[in-house]
Design an enzyme around this catalytic site. Sequence first.
Site, short mmCIF file in Angstrom:
data_model
loop_
_atom_site.label_atom_id
_atom_site.label_comp_id
_atom_site.label_asym_id
_atom_site.label_seq_id
_atom_site.Cartn_x
_atom_site.Cartn_y
_atom_site.Cartn_z
CD GLU A 1 -3.34 4.28 2.85
OE1 GLU A 1 -4.10 4.63 1.89
OE2 GLU A 1 -2.27 3.46 2.56
CE LYS B 1 -3.29 0.30 2.86
NZ LYS B 1 -4.15 1.01 1.88
N GLY C 1 0.52 3.88 -2.86
CA GLY C 1 0.48 4.31 -4.10
C GLY C 1 0.15 5.97 -3.80
#
Length: 239
Positions: free
Chosen positions: A117, A108, A110
């Site tokens: 996150e 993750k 991008g």
Amino acid sequence: MISKDEQKVLAARTAIDTLIQEGKIFSGMKIGLGTGSTAMPAVRRLSERIEDGTLRDIHAVATSFQTTLECEKLGIPVHSLNDRIIAGKLDLAIDGADEVGPERTLIKGGGAALLREKIIAYSSSVFAIVADESKAVSDHGTKFPLPVEIIPEARVCVVSALEKMGASCVLREGVRKAGPVITDNGNMILDCLWKSSVDAAEMEDKINDITGVVECGFFTRIPPVVFIAKSDGSVEVRR
């Protein structure tokens, strides 16, 4: 056959509705909401289920400015993870991914929101991922570049350490902005690739041990439930 954008919406809607049916999304719960082109349809579907009366009193924690602004537009209350009502613990986090491995390992980041996150994902009792079929891969390291968030002053020494691990590193440049991408936390992003695949769980720990690294985009410690929409209109659920 449905397009990639249609797959993202299908995965998001299916995930929200399935998790409601299974009792994993319920009124009064605390939900972490992710960032990016697949997470946004999930935020919108959550809003729809609030509007139709299925859910109420939802408390959201956003992973980025993008998500916060979308929640504000849709009327979903947004809190800090530190707020007393949240108290550092979430019932569920739902997000997209750039890669999903066979063992539900993830890349993750991008959208350059990997730090928040990961804080939110690893603070949640249930972690759910929505993705289109292009995100399903057999291994990690050689296709989608691994994002690594770094302290700007440590750039050269972090690159040197990553190169010793076999990675080639590129400082992520801004789009319609002169210079590098600056994260919501004031840091820079290195995008890293290897010539051959790597062990995501092992590499998550090794990269995070480098002084000057804030966080890397491997997510391996909490295997999520994954909803992968396909071009034929079906949705695969991996648990």
